[in-house]
Scaffold this active site. Structure first.
Site, PDB file in Angstrom:
ATOM      1  N   ASP A  13     -39.575 -74.549  46.264  1.00 59.37           N
ATOM      2  CA  ASP A  13     -39.584 -75.815  47.022  1.00 59.37           C
ATOM      3  C   ASP A  13     -40.768 -76.698  46.659  1.00 59.37           C
ATOM      4  O   ASP A  13     -41.249 -77.485  47.475  1.00 59.37           O
ATOM      5  CB  ASP A  13     -39.598 -75.555  48.539  1.00 59.37           C
ATOM      6  CG  ASP A  13     -38.489 -74.637  48.991  1.00 59.37           C
ATOM      7  OD1 ASP A  13     -37.331 -74.911  48.641  1.00 59.37           O
ATOM      8  OD2 ASP A  13     -38.780 -73.635  49.668  1.00 59.37           O
ATOM      9  N   GLY A  15     -40.891 -79.182  44.558  1.00 57.25           N
ATOM     10  CA  GLY A  15     -40.553 -80.536  44.110  1.00 57.25           C
ATOM     11  C   GLY A  15     -40.216 -80.585  42.634  1.00 57.25           C
ATOM     12  O   GLY A  15     -40.420 -81.606  41.971  1.00 57.25           O
ATOM     13  N   LYS A  16     -39.671 -79.469  42.123  1.00 55.75           N
ATOM     14  CA  LYS A  16     -39.341 -79.401  40.683  1.00 55.75           C
ATOM     15  C   LYS A  16     -38.315 -80.443  40.287  1.00 55.75           C
ATOM     16  O   LYS A  16     -38.391 -81.008  39.194  1.00 55.75           O
ATOM     17  CB  LYS A  16     -38.819 -77.998  40.339  1.00 55.75           C
ATOM     18  CG  LYS A  16     -39.865 -76.905  40.489  1.00 55.75           C
ATOM     19  CD  LYS A  16     -39.298 -75.548  40.157  1.00 55.75           C
ATOM     20  CE  LYS A  16     -38.266 -75.081  41.142  1.00 55.75           C
ATOM     21  NZ  LYS A  16     -38.777 -74.897  42.513  1.00 55.75           N
ATOM     22  N   GLY A  40     -32.202 -75.894  46.063  1.00 46.09           N
ATOM     23  CA  GLY A  40     -31.786 -77.281  46.162  1.00 46.09           C
ATOM     24  C   GLY A  40     -32.860 -78.203  45.617  1.00 46.09           C
ATOM     25  O   GLY A  40     -34.030 -78.089  45.980  1.00 46.09           O
ATOM     26  N   HIS A  41     -32.481 -79.078  44.701  1.00 48.34           N
ATOM     27  CA  HIS A  41     -33.415 -80.058  44.151  1.00 48.34           C
ATOM     28  C   HIS A  41     -33.068 -81.428  44.723  1.00 48.34           C
ATOM     29  O   HIS A  41     -31.966 -81.926  44.533  1.00 48.34           O
ATOM     30  CB  HIS A  41     -33.349 -80.071  42.622  1.00 48.34           C
ATOM     31  CG  HIS A  41     -33.956 -78.854  41.997  1.00 48.34           C
ATOM     32  ND1 HIS A  41     -33.884 -78.589  40.655  1.00 48.34           N
ATOM     33  CD2 HIS A  41     -34.649 -77.834  42.534  1.00 48.34           C
ATOM     34  CE1 HIS A  41     -34.515 -77.457  40.393  1.00 48.34           C
ATOM     35  NE2 HIS A  41     -34.974 -76.984  41.522  1.00 48.34           N
ATOM     36  N   THR A 130     -30.367 -66.626  51.579  1.00 47.27           N
ATOM     37  CA  THR A 130     -29.586 -67.787  52.018  1.00 47.27           C
ATOM     38  C   THR A 130     -28.155 -67.419  52.378  1.00 47.27           C
ATOM     39  O   THR A 130     -27.424 -68.261  52.900  1.00 47.27           O
ATOM     40  CB  THR A 130     -29.543 -68.851  50.902  1.00 47.27           C
ATOM     41  OG1 THR A 130     -28.932 -68.282  49.738  1.00 47.27           O
ATOM     42  CG2 THR A 130     -30.946 -69.332  50.565  1.00 47.27           C
ATOM     43  N   GLN A 225     -36.442 -71.873  42.320  1.00 49.57           N
ATOM     44  CA  GLN A 225     -37.360 -71.092  43.140  1.00 49.57           C
ATOM     45  C   GLN A 225     -38.789 -71.179  42.573  1.00 49.57           C
ATOM     46  O   GLN A 225     -39.150 -72.201  42.017  1.00 49.57           O
ATOM     47  CB  GLN A 225     -36.896 -69.635  43.260  1.00 49.57           C
ATOM     48  CG  GLN A 225     -35.681 -69.447  44.157  1.00 49.57           C
ATOM     49  CD  GLN A 225     -34.377 -69.482  43.404  1.00 49.57           C
ATOM     50  OE1 GLN A 225     -34.293 -69.137  42.238  1.00 49.57           O
ATOM     51  NE2 GLN A 225     -33.334 -69.905  44.070  1.00 49.57           N
ATOM     52  N   THR A 301     -31.278 -76.670  50.898  1.00 47.92           N
ATOM     53  CA  THR A 301     -30.034 -75.894  50.873  1.00 47.92           C
ATOM     54  C   THR A 301     -29.658 -75.394  52.259  1.00 47.92           C
ATOM     55  O   THR A 301     -28.505 -75.481  52.667  1.00 47.92           O
ATOM     56  CB  THR A 301     -30.175 -74.700  49.912  1.00 47.92           C
ATOM     57  OG1 THR A 301     -30.425 -75.196  48.602  1.00 47.92           O
ATOM     58  CG2 THR A 301     -28.907 -73.861  49.892  1.00 47.92           C
ATOM     59  N   PRO A 305     -36.706 -74.389  58.540  1.00 47.57           N
ATOM     60  CA  PRO A 305     -38.087 -74.872  58.483  1.00 47.57           C
ATOM     61  C   PRO A 305     -38.916 -73.976  57.572  1.00 47.57           C
ATOM     62  O   PRO A 305     -38.796 -72.747  57.600  1.00 47.57           O
ATOM     63  CB  PRO A 305     -38.561 -74.782  59.938  1.00 47.57           C
ATOM     64  CG  PRO A 305     -37.644 -73.793  60.591  1.00 47.57           C
ATOM     65  CD  PRO A 305     -36.329 -73.924  59.893  1.00 47.57           C
ATOM     66  N   LEU A 333     -48.971 -85.010  47.190  1.00 44.87           N
ATOM     67  CA  LEU A 333     -50.378 -85.283  47.489  1.00 44.87           C
ATOM     68  C   LEU A 333     -50.492 -86.228  48.675  1.00 44.87           C
ATOM     69  O   LEU A 333     -51.440 -86.151  49.469  1.00 44.87           O
ATOM     70  CB  LEU A 333     -51.072 -85.872  46.258  1.00 44.87           C
ATOM     71  CG  LEU A 333     -52.570 -86.133  46.379  1.00 44.87           C
ATOM     72  CD1 LEU A 333     -53.343 -84.823  46.544  1.00 44.87           C
ATOM     73  CD2 LEU A 333     -53.091 -86.911  45.175  1.00 44.87           C
ATOM     74  N   ASP A 334     -49.520 -87.131  48.817  1.00 42.78           N
ATOM     75  CA  ASP A 334     -49.545 -88.110  49.895  1.00 42.78           C
ATOM     76  C   ASP A 334     -49.481 -87.476  51.283  1.00 42.78           C
ATOM     77  O   ASP A 334     -49.946 -88.066  52.271  1.00 42.78           O
ATOM     78  CB  ASP A 334     -48.380 -89.095  49.731  1.00 42.78           C
ATOM     79  CG  ASP A 334     -47.036 -88.382  49.592  1.00 42.78           C
ATOM     80  OD1 ASP A 334     -46.894 -87.570  48.652  1.00 42.78           O
ATOM     81  OD2 ASP A 334     -46.136 -88.626  50.417  1.00 42.78           O
TER      82      ASP A 334
END
Length: 430
Positions: A13, A15-16, A40-41, A130, A225, A301, A305, A333-334
């Site tokens: 998760d 952010g790939k 899930g991307h 999952t 993953q 996906t 949480p 980063l934001d």
């Protein structure tokens, strides 16, 4: 032309999808080499969100070839659904843009039923899968009893294979205390129809990639993953069922390892994890909840949480070692904007000892407490930043400290969800 592998450097998760989408601009072919639709991307292009579970993120770029490699386990119904949705959005106008390996193993209905039944039977000791059937499909692959994409294209062979495998699967489901009404004839007919839908994309992916490399094209290998979920190198048994590290890019696509030029790790500016297992920097307080809320840390996906925590430099050094990382792309980063103080785990304390390296035993890791270093935060919003000097001084200092602690240079920084909200510091494609 260079060939580059992108892997998750944390617990998934990271952010790939967004980074793959960004680097696809410079590549000719994008390959997914492991995992299944348990990943899930999420991509945001011009404000429109697209979530992909199987098809490589590069599909949103016209003219780019996308390959689902032999190392992927494919749910054909999900693949068909994604293809249809992409076409409805105006993507994948040319079917030649997508290749599905004939040797990719297929997730069958009994795999999903077994997956769910096992998790329910394990109770409090469950892994946190999952329920998509990923693990049982990989088990059948290794046991040499799996069904592959090429089998979907031969209805008679498919029917025979289903009738051979289903009785044992039903017996396991009953033994686990679950019920199932799966029928061999109905499954064979449904999956033969799905095979017909996918037949135009099914091909020898290894040969196609070899031809592309011979023609001087650049390949971008896209992992799913993250490193800490690798079945060999992760926090076993709380891991996924495939090798998520960069070395599997070769095995999972049919490309020789000498054809890989660079490996880029993707990492959030903090950490998250989904499911059970050790997680030293986890925050179970208001700060952790704040990270979850601001970062929208819910699975693409499953919607589950995510567990949240500060950046773990010990885990990152481990990821750099087992992947051979040449660079890092730091995402979200934001999300850290507005935190007056930001912490980074620089070591662990366990059983009275200070550890600079991640212990291999997950039970030991479970007892580890992070040794934190505190850095000053920043209040300035980052969304408009498009160059290094656009970032606040403290944000730049934070990134520089992550470089020092991990031993890996930062090559890209994401400051927002949209495709354009990425600062590219060093292009691995030259």
């Amino acid at each position: 032309m260079p060939n580059v592998v992108i892997v998750g450097a944390q617990w998934g998760d990271e952010g790939k999808g967004k980074i793959v989408d960004r680097f696809t601009e410079f590549a000719d072919v994008v390959v997914r080499f492991q995992g299944g639709n348990n990943a899930g991307h999420t991509l945001v292009v011009d404000g429109e969100k697209t979530v992909l579970h199987l098809i490589p993120a590069g599909i949103l770029h016209p003219g780019k070839s996308c390959v689902i490699g032999n190392g992927v386990v494919l749910d054909p119904a999900v693949a068909v659904m994604e293809i249809d949705r992409l076409k409805q959005k105006g993507f994948l106008k040319d079917d030649d843009q997508l290749v599905i390996s004939l040797d990719a193993h297929v997730i069958m209905p009994w795999h999903k039923a077994v997956d769910v039944a096992r998790e329910q039977a394990m109770g409090a000791g469950k892994i946190g899968t999952t329920g998509r059937g990923i693990g049982p499909t990989y088990e059948d692959k290794v046991a040499r009893r799996g069904i592959r994409v090429r089998d979907l294209l031969d209805p008679d062979k498919l029917a025979r294979r289903v009738k051979e495998r289903l009785p044992a699967a039903l017996e396991e489901i009953r033994r686990l205390g679950a019920e199932s009404d799966l029928d061999a004839d109905a499954i064979a007919a449904e999956y033969a129809r799905l095979g017909q839908r996918l037949a135009r994309y099914a091909s020898d992916a290894s040969l196609r990639l070899h031809q592309a490399i011979r023609a001087g094209k650049s390949i971008l290998f896209e992992g799913a993953q993250g490193t800490m979920l690798d079945v060999d190198h992760g926090t076993y048994p709380f891991v996924t069922s495939s090798n998520t590290v960069a070395g599997n890019a070769a095995t999972g696509s049919g490309v020789g390892p000498t054809q890989i030029d660079q490996v880029i790790g993707i990492s959030k500016a903090y950490c998250t994890r989904v499911g059970g297992g050790p997680y030293p920097t986890e925050l179970k307080d208001e700060t952790g909840e704040r990270l979850r809320k601001i970062g929208n840390e819910f699975g693409a996906t499953t919607g589950r949480p995510r567990r949240t925590g500060w950046f773990d430099a010990v885990a990152m050094r481990y990821a750099a070692r087992v992947n051979g990382l040449d660079g890092l792309a730091i995402t979200k980063l934001d999300v850290l904007t507005g935190f007056p103080e930001i912490k980074v785990a620089v070591a662990y304390r366990c059983d009275g000892k200070t550890l600079d390296e991640m212990p291999g035993d997950p039970e030991v890791l479970e007892r580890c407490e992070p040794v934190y270093e505190s850095l000053p935060g920043w209040a300035e919003p980052l969304a408009a930043a498009r160059a290094w000097n656009d970032l606040p001084l403290n944000a730049r200092s934070y990134l520089k400290r992550l470089e020092q602690l991990s031993g890996v240079k930062v090559m890209a920084v994401s400051v927002g969800a949209d495709r354009g909200e990425t600062i590219l510091l060093d292009n691995p494609f030259g």
